[in-house]
Design a protein around this motif. Structure first.
Motif, PDB file in Angstrom:
ATOM      1  N   SER A   8       0.843  -1.189   0.000  1.00  0.00           N
ATOM      2  CA  SER A   8       0.000   0.000   0.000  1.00  0.00           C
ATOM      3  C   SER A   8       0.878   1.238   0.000  1.00  0.00           C
ATOM      4  CB  SER A   8      -0.935   0.010   1.213  1.00  0.00           C
ATOM      5  OG  SER A   8      -0.187   0.145   2.394  1.00  0.00           O
ATOM      6  N   TYR A 118      -3.599   3.956  -1.310  1.00  0.00           N
ATOM      7  CA  TYR A 118      -3.647   3.061  -2.471  1.00  0.00           C
ATOM      8  C   TYR A 118      -3.284   1.649  -2.054  1.00  0.00           C
ATOM      9  CZ  TYR A 118      -3.274   7.569  -4.802  1.00  0.00           C
ATOM     10  OH  TYR A 118      -3.469   8.852  -5.193  1.00  0.00           O
ATOM     11  N   THR A 119      -4.060   0.679  -2.539  1.00  0.00           N
ATOM     12  CA  THR A 119      -3.714  -0.735  -2.423  1.00  0.00           C
ATOM     13  C   THR A 119      -3.864  -1.314  -3.828  1.00  0.00           C
ATOM     14  OG1 THR A 119      -5.961  -1.537  -2.021  1.00  0.00           O
ATOM     15  CG2 THR A 119      -4.688  -0.819  -0.073  1.00  0.00           C
ATOM     16  N   PRO A 120      -3.393  -2.527  -4.068  1.00  0.00           N
ATOM     17  CA  PRO A 120      -3.534  -3.089  -5.422  1.00  0.00           C
ATOM     18  C   PRO A 120      -4.985  -3.300  -5.860  1.00  0.00           C
ATOM     19  CG  PRO A 120      -1.810  -4.228  -4.240  1.00  0.00           C
ATOM     20  CD  PRO A 120      -2.490  -3.345  -3.242  1.00  0.00           C
ATOM     21  N   THR A 121      -5.947  -3.255  -4.933  1.00  0.00           N
ATOM     22  CA  THR A 121      -7.341  -3.483  -5.303  1.00  0.00           C
ATOM     23  C   THR A 121      -8.225  -2.251  -5.213  1.00  0.00           C
ATOM     24  OG1 THR A 121      -7.863  -4.166  -3.056  1.00  0.00           O
ATOM     25  CG2 THR A 121      -7.264  -5.900  -4.633  1.00  0.00           C
ATOM     26  N   ARG A 122      -7.774  -1.220  -4.500  1.00  0.00           N
ATOM     27  CA  ARG A 122      -8.627  -0.047  -4.365  1.00  0.00           C
ATOM     28  C   ARG A 122      -7.807   1.212  -4.102  1.00  0.00           C
ATOM     29  NH1 ARG A 122     -10.604   1.314   1.148  1.00  0.00           N
ATOM     30  NH2 ARG A 122      -9.162   0.308   2.555  1.00  0.00           N
ATOM     31  N   THR A 137     -10.663  -2.869  -9.707  1.00  0.00           N
ATOM     32  CA  THR A 137     -11.092  -3.916 -10.636  1.00  0.00           C
ATOM     33  C   THR A 137     -12.123  -3.385 -11.623  1.00  0.00           C
ATOM     34  OG1 THR A 137     -12.807  -4.697  -9.122  1.00  0.00           O
ATOM     35  CG2 THR A 137     -10.636  -5.761  -8.981  1.00  0.00           C
ATOM     36  N   VAL A 175       2.018   1.221  -6.799  1.00  0.00           N
ATOM     37  CA  VAL A 175       0.971   0.341  -6.279  1.00  0.00           C
ATOM     38  C   VAL A 175      -0.187   0.253  -7.261  1.00  0.00           C
ATOM     39  CG1 VAL A 175      -0.734   0.048  -4.430  1.00  0.00           C
ATOM     40  CG2 VAL A 175       1.588   0.780  -3.872  1.00  0.00           C
ATOM     41  N   ASP A 178       0.872  -1.677 -10.414  1.00  0.00           N
ATOM     42  CA  ASP A 178       0.907  -3.119 -10.157  1.00  0.00           C
ATOM     43  C   ASP A 178      -0.500  -3.699 -10.086  1.00  0.00           C
ATOM     44  OD1 ASP A 178       3.643  -2.987 -10.121  1.00  0.00           O
ATOM     45  OD2 ASP A 178       3.822  -3.054  -7.919  1.00  0.00           O
ATOM     46  N   GLY A 179      -1.434  -2.957  -9.474  1.00  0.00           N
ATOM     47  CA  GLY A 179      -2.814  -3.428  -9.367  1.00  0.00           C
ATOM     48  C   GLY A 179      -3.527  -3.475 -10.703  1.00  0.00           C
TER      49      GLY A 179
END
Length: 188
Positions: A8, A118-122, A137, A175, A178-179
């Protein structure tokens, strides 16, 4: 058992007039270069120009009128109409940019502190009045250009999220990139 924390990053910035102007100019260019953006505008002007030429042709069929004067008048009308169309294009572009400036300043007024996680999903954006979570996504494409990361969301025709470089922080772009994987590209 060692559970690894997801990658993150955080970022924050205070909104400035320069950032708002950059966002407004990008949205302005995007709106005016969209397919069909000028379609109605163009069809109306072509219709009027065709009407002027047809009227000139009809007037040429009248026996008492001087053909040189009819052709000269028709050309004069077309030149004046062309100048009015050029002014109209300039005016439309100016009004559009002014409207996009108002939209960007209404969304994030100058002086507002904006934070992001930031995270790889949201991606979560926090403003003083509210927060917003964007599920990565749902992003069908992302491009980084002109000091912004532009995220296009699926299912929302023409919906884009703009993240200024200032908000990405030191590691936010890594991040998000990458996501997103193959959905991300850079434009220079």
């Amino acid at each position: 058992m060692n559970v690894e924390e997801p990658l993150s990053a955080t970022g924050s910035y205070v909104a400035t007039a320069e950032i708002a102007e950059r966002e407004a100019r990008f949205l302005h260019r995007r709106a005016l270069s969209a397919p069909r953006a000028w379609r109605r505008f163009t069809l109306v002007r072509v219709g009027v120009a065709t009407g002027i030429v047809v009227l000139g042709g009809v007037l040429l069929t009248v026996d008492r009128l001087d053909p040189v004067r009819v052709v000269g008048s028709t050309v004069l009308f077309l030149v004046v109409f062309g100048l009015l169309c050029a002014f109209d294009v300039w005016s439309v572009r100016r009004r559009s940019l002014r409207a996009w400036r108002a939209v960007t300043l209404a969304g994030v007024p100058v002086g507002t502190l904006v934070e992001a996680v930031y995270t790889p999903t949201r991606a979560m954006f926090v403003l003083p009045s509210h927060s917003l979570v964007l599920d990565l996504t749902t992003i069908v494409g992302a491009v980084r250009e002109e000091g912004m990361l532009v995220l296009e969301q699926e299912g929302a025709e023409g919906r884009v999220w703009m993240v200024p470089d200032e908000l990405l922080g030191d590691h936010g772009l890594e991040v998000v990139r990458d996501g997103l994987g193959a959905r991300y590209r850079e434009v220079w």
